[in-house]
Design an enzyme around this catalytic site. Structure first.
Site, mmCIF file in Angstrom:
data_model
loop_
_atom_site.group_PDB
_atom_site.id
_atom_site.type_symbol
_atom_site.label_atom_id
_atom_site.label_comp_id
_atom_site.label_asym_id
_atom_site.label_seq_id
_atom_site.Cartn_x
_atom_site.Cartn_y
_atom_site.Cartn_z
ATOM 1 N N GLU A 16 38.355 129.666 -58.367
ATOM 2 C CA GLU A 16 37.631 128.429 -58.658
ATOM 3 C C GLU A 16 37.839 128.073 -60.118
ATOM 4 O O GLU A 16 37.784 128.928 -60.999
ATOM 5 C CB GLU A 16 36.129 128.594 -58.412
ATOM 6 C CG GLU A 16 35.326 127.346 -58.787
ATOM 7 C CD GLU A 16 33.823 127.568 -58.788
ATOM 8 O OE1 GLU A 16 33.237 127.509 -57.694
ATOM 9 O OE2 GLU A 16 33.243 127.812 -59.876
ATOM 10 N N ASP A 110 22.981 120.641 -57.579
ATOM 11 C CA ASP A 110 21.781 121.061 -58.312
ATOM 12 C C ASP A 110 20.946 119.861 -58.720
ATOM 13 O O ASP A 110 21.477 118.782 -59.023
ATOM 14 C CB ASP A 110 22.177 121.850 -59.563
ATOM 15 C CG ASP A 110 22.915 123.140 -59.222
ATOM 16 O OD1 ASP A 110 22.583 123.739 -58.181
ATOM 17 O OD2 ASP A 110 23.809 123.531 -59.988
#
Length: 288
Positions: A16, A110
């Site tokens: 990632e 988030d």
């Protein structure tokens, strides 16, 4: 190709990366990708920038395009929904389609108090269902939480929500970071009993900076086992020693996970090509 198909033949190994927050960091991430491509990962995922503008994250799409089209490596574009409308998601899907990106990691995202939450999507399962309803040829992955999502009341509730993602069409999962493999094995046993049978990649975060990992842990709720706590206490104030100890800890995790038949490993590189290469070189003969 569908990322989920990779798991049929091998233990999948992937990375990632995240887009730079500032324009000045673009060249740095390109240099990182130059190193990562030579490590022959099965795919590279690119995170979705935080914020509530509702506009496509241009850098995420650009990086995915470079990985897919220039490096000929499969890629997954992260896409969060909390601050996106159906209209903005449609725009992003069109851009990804144009660049030939076929895989999306559907996330809720988030909570950011600086932005107003949109009303079209509440959960990643809803985003997953919406993406697949467009019939644009995308494959959707999801996130899972070995130590329970911080907003879930219990492991049972969290697994029920995870099952909703699978029922919506997600065919591959990537786990949140964890440092205790026994926690991961317990989680896998529970989700398999719940009928979740898609490939699940273990998310591995190399601990190379004491303050950084303490901040990450506070954000995601991962626990620090006694073994890692001792490493942090012993080497936390020595950057080079902490880096090397953190790499060794991650490699130990990976060896144990592979020996126990993990579906795949997703390395949170933090855009550090040195750490990614050290880990990749260390496990090259283990992951086949």
């Amino acid at each position: 190709m569908n990322i989920a198909d990779l798991f049929k033949e091998k233990t999948v190994f992937s990375f990632e990366v995240f887009p730079p927050k500032k324009e000045s960091g673009v060249e740095t991430i390109y240099k990182t990708l130059e190193v990562l491509k030579d490590l022959n990962p099965d795919f590279i995922s690119v995170t979705y920038g935080a914020g509530g503008s509702g506009e496509a994250n241009a850098t995420t799409i650009d990086l995915c395009s470079k990985i897919k089209n220039q490096y000929q490596i499969e890629t997954i574009a992260h896409l969060s929904c909390l601050y996106n409308t159906k209209t903005s998601v449609d725009k992003i899907l069109e851009q990804l389609k144009t660049e030939g990106v076929e895989n999306i990691l559907a996330l809720r995202g988030d909570v950011n108090p600086d932005y107003e939450v949109e009303k079209d999507f509440r959960y990643a399962s809803e985003l997953t269902e919406y993406i697949l309803s467009k019939n644009m040829g995308f494959h959707v992955s999801g996130a899972c939480y070995p130590e329970v999502h911080q907003e879930a009341e219990s492991m049972l509730e969290d697994i029920r929500n995870l099952k909703k993602k699978i029922d919506a069409g997600a065919d591959h999962l990537i786990s949140q970071l964890f440092f205790d493999n026994s926690v991961y094995y317990d989680f896998i046993e529970k989700v398999r009993i719940a009928g979740i049978n898609v490939p699940i990649e273990a998310g591995i975060m190399p601990v190379t900076n004491k303050k950084q990992i303490e901040r990450m842990v506070s954000m995601c709720g991962a626990s620090i086992p006694a073994k890692l706590s001792k490493v942090l206490q012993k080497f936390g104030d020595n950057p080079v020693a902490m880096r090397d100890a953190g790499i060794s800890y991650a490699v130990d995790q990976i060896v144990d996970l592979v020996a126990n038949g993990v579906d795949g490993l997703h390395i949170y590189t933090m855009n550090d090509p040195y750490v990614a290469k050290r880990i990749s070189d260390s496990v090259a003969n283990i992951i086949k």
